[in-house]
Design an enzyme around this catalytic site. Structure first.
Site, PDB file in Angstrom:
ATOM      1  N   TYR A   1      -4.367  -7.383  20.654  1.00  0.00           N
ATOM      2  CA  TYR A   1      -5.285  -7.489  21.800  1.00  0.00           C
ATOM      3  C   TYR A   1      -6.702  -7.733  21.301  1.00  0.00           C
ATOM      4  CZ  TYR A   1      -7.768  -6.323  26.113  1.00  0.00           C
ATOM      5  OH  TYR A   1      -8.571  -6.362  27.227  1.00  0.00           O
TER       6      TYR A   1
ATOM      7  N   ASP B   1     -10.544  -8.465  13.830  1.00  0.00           N
ATOM      8  CA  ASP B   1     -10.977  -7.747  15.027  1.00  0.00           C
ATOM      9  C   ASP B   1     -10.894  -6.264  14.695  1.00  0.00           C
ATOM     10  OD1 ASP B   1     -11.258  -6.408  17.379  1.00  0.00           O
ATOM     11  OD2 ASP B   1      -9.905  -7.684  18.531  1.00  0.00           O
TER      12      ASP B   1
ATOM     13  N   LYS C   1     -16.622  -0.499  20.450  1.00  0.00           N
ATOM     14  CA  LYS C   1     -16.218   0.903  20.687  1.00  0.00           C
ATOM     15  C   LYS C   1     -17.126   1.938  20.016  1.00  0.00           C
ATOM     16  CE  LYS C   1     -11.483  -0.234  21.867  1.00  0.00           C
ATOM     17  NZ  LYS C   1     -11.041   0.081  23.202  1.00  0.00           N
TER      18      LYS C   1
HETATM   19  C1  LIG Z   1      -8.787  -4.570  19.010  1.00  0.00           C
HETATM   20  C2  LIG Z   1      -9.589  -4.788  20.256  1.00  0.00           C
HETATM   21  N1  LIG Z   1     -10.329  -5.891  20.376  1.00  0.00           N
HETATM   22  C3  LIG Z   1     -11.099  -6.127  21.456  1.00  0.00           C
HETATM   23  C4  LIG Z   1     -11.124  -5.229  22.500  1.00  0.00           C
HETATM   24  C5  LIG Z   1     -11.994  -5.503  23.694  1.00  0.00           C
HETATM   25  O1  LIG Z   1     -13.073  -4.651  23.692  1.00  0.00           O
HETATM   26  P1  LIG Z   1     -13.847  -4.317  25.054  1.00  0.00           P
HETATM   27  O2  LIG Z   1     -12.898  -3.546  25.909  1.00  0.00           O
HETATM   28  O3  LIG Z   1     -15.051  -3.532  24.615  1.00  0.00           O
HETATM   29  O4  LIG Z   1     -14.224  -5.618  25.646  1.00  0.00           O
HETATM   30  C6  LIG Z   1     -10.363  -4.049  22.416  1.00  0.00           C
HETATM   31  C7  LIG Z   1     -10.365  -3.072  23.515  1.00  0.00           C
HETATM   32  O5  LIG Z   1      -9.519  -2.241  23.664  1.00  0.00           O
HETATM   33  C8  LIG Z   1      -9.581  -3.821  21.263  1.00  0.00           C
HETATM   34  O6  LIG Z   1      -8.830  -2.719  21.125  1.00  0.00           O
END
Ligand SMILES: Cc1ncc(COP(=O)(O)O)c(C=O)c1O
Length: 455
Positions: free
Chosen positions: A152, A252, A280
């Site tokens: 994700y 990521d 986060k």
């Molecule tokens: C690995 C990863 N990338 C990107 C995101 C997206 O982040 P945001 O919810 O701050 O847009 C998340 C959110 O859970 C995530 O776990």
């Protein structure tokens, strides 16, 4: 086994009432789809340290921690006072101009993440991965991206693909089919994304070589979902391949950054991605994201000093000049003050070690408990994140999770909500520096009660 669960004893009546009200004014009653669970999400009123308190007055030990963001727990005094004091001292909530903390935080990230030479800020993890992909397209002159099944990266068209595909549609394990996770994703966007099998280097190599001339970047969570680690030879192979094929490698680390190590998963694996997305924990509970990486790539976003997109003089920057990146709230001073205080706290002697020890202690005690009831179970994870998997099989990727007893896991999680342990059913556990031995003891007791109720 009883798969009850309707909160029918009335203990969550206020929550239910408010949720019903919300449904009239907010689609589905929820402001983020992933936060929904049946029969209805629980409406919270207060929080402190490791605890959440709902509108019905029930207390929960929180292992969601806003999906991992709150590594120091709720309302850490130092973070709240850092943000308050900073706001008081600067006399505003936001400047809308450059300011000193942008440099301080950038320097901190450069010190902690060896792959990062320069930094740009966003307001979310989603925006961070989105901008990383735009940089990669600009840098390589290629248009497609590779992403791994089950990973994700935020909810936009190119990456909202094969995050949670079902077994009937997903295709062969070594040749996964790109499945959109939302209505409204245009076909041409979907065709920009090539789906790859995680931890399968041979198949990944074959697919990458086939599409090498089209692929700008491969993006991945080095630890899938924060709990399924990439195998070191897989990551090493992927780094070599992407270098050879002129494909940028984007880590990521929105979830893993600061949670598995202060320097993220990349410092554990000792792999240098070209670009890294963070979020986060970085915001201390406020909305944030950041992209960092190689100077030659990051510098593509440096503005053309003669003109910009919003010039009214007809000299707006040409698409070949610059990679556009902007945002009213980017580099928000209060967010950065909370984020910096969070990092300072985590940098203190022994803090990360203690957090990891506590997480390991909870994991070992959970494993012993489930074993004592003859329930096949393992915990998987790294640092301060883990997941409970009801299977003893090796879990290397998204598809391996299909073989775990997810029905029983979900039923246990629903019982836990009744027993004062908060986690969205089937989600991962995140620990905080606020969780203590008593929380761990109560969590183990709650699991035992849930198991007894169900078996
Ligand atoms: C690995 C990863 N990338 C990107 C995101 C997206 O982040 P945001 O919810 O701050 O847009 C998340 C959110 O859970 C995530 O776990």
């Amino acid at each position: 086994m009883g798969l009850k669960f309707s909160f029918e004893d009335g203990r969550k009546a206020q929550s239910q009432g408010l949720f019903n009200e919300a449904e009239h004014v907010i689609p589905g009653g929820i402001s983020a789809n992933i936060k929904y669970f049946s029969p209805h999400p629980i409406v919270m009123e207060k929080a402190a340290g490791s605890k959440l308190y709902d509108v019905d007055g029930e207390e929960y030990i929180d292992y969601s921690l806003c999906y991992g963001a709150l590594i120091t727990g709720h309302g850490h005094k130092r973070i709240i006072s850092a943000a308050n004091q900073y706001m008081e001292s600067i006399g505003t909530t936001i400047f809308g101009t450059p300011h000193k903390l942008e440099i301080t935080m950038a320097q901190k990230l450069i010190d902690l993440y060896p792959s990062i030479d320069m930094v740009r800020y966003t307001n979310s993890g989603l925006e961070a991965t989105l901008f990383a992909i735009r940089l990669a397209v600009a840098y390589t002159g290629k248009n497609k991206i590779g992403k791994f099944e089950g990973h994700y990266h935020g909810g936009y068209d190119e990456v909202l693909v094969s995050v949670n595909p079902n077994e009937q549609e997903a295709g062969e394990s070594d040749n996964p089919i790109a499945i959109p996770e939302s209505k409204g994703i245009p076909e041409d966007k979907l065709s920009q994304t090539i789906v790859l099998p995680f931890n399968d280097l041979d198949a990944t190599e074959r697919i990458l070589r086939t599409h090498a001339n089209e692929l700008a970047a491969v993006i991945l969570e080095p630890i899938q979902g924060g709990f399924i680690p990439a195998e070191p030879p897989f990551l090493e192979g992927l780094r070599k391949l992407t270098n050879e094929l002129n494909i940028l490698l984007i880590f990521d680390e929105v979830k893993t950054g600061f949670r598995v190590d202060l320097g993220g998963a990349q410092s554990i694996y000792n792999i240098t991605p070209d670009l890294t997305a963070l979020g986060k924990v970085l915001g201390g509970g406020f909305p944030v994201g950041a992209i960092g990486g190689r100077k030659d790539i990051m510098m593509l976003s440096s503005p053309n000093k003669e003109s910009d997109v919003f010039s009214v003089d007809g000299k707006s920057s040409h698409k070949n000049d610059v990679v556009f990146h902007s945002g009213t709230y980017n580099g928000h001073p209060i967010v950065l003050s909370a984020g910096l205080e969070t990092i300072h706290l985590l940098e203190e002697e022994g803090v990360m070690k203690q957090l990891f020890n506590k997480t390991n202690s909870l994991r070992r005690q959970l494993e012993a408990l489930y074993a004592s009831y003859n329930i096949p179970m393992q915990t998987i994870g790294m640092g301060s994140i883990f997941n409970i998997v009801l299977s003893l099989d090796t879990i290397r990727n998204y598809r391996d999770m299909w073989r775990a007893d997810n029905k029983l896991r979900e039923a246990i999680d629903r019982e836990l909500l009744d027993l004062g342990v908060f986690l969205k059913p089937l989600n991962r556990y995140s620990m905080s520096t606020s969780h203590d031995d008593m929380d761990i003891k109560q969590t183990i007791n709650a699991h035992e009660t849930a198991i007894k109720r169900l078996l």
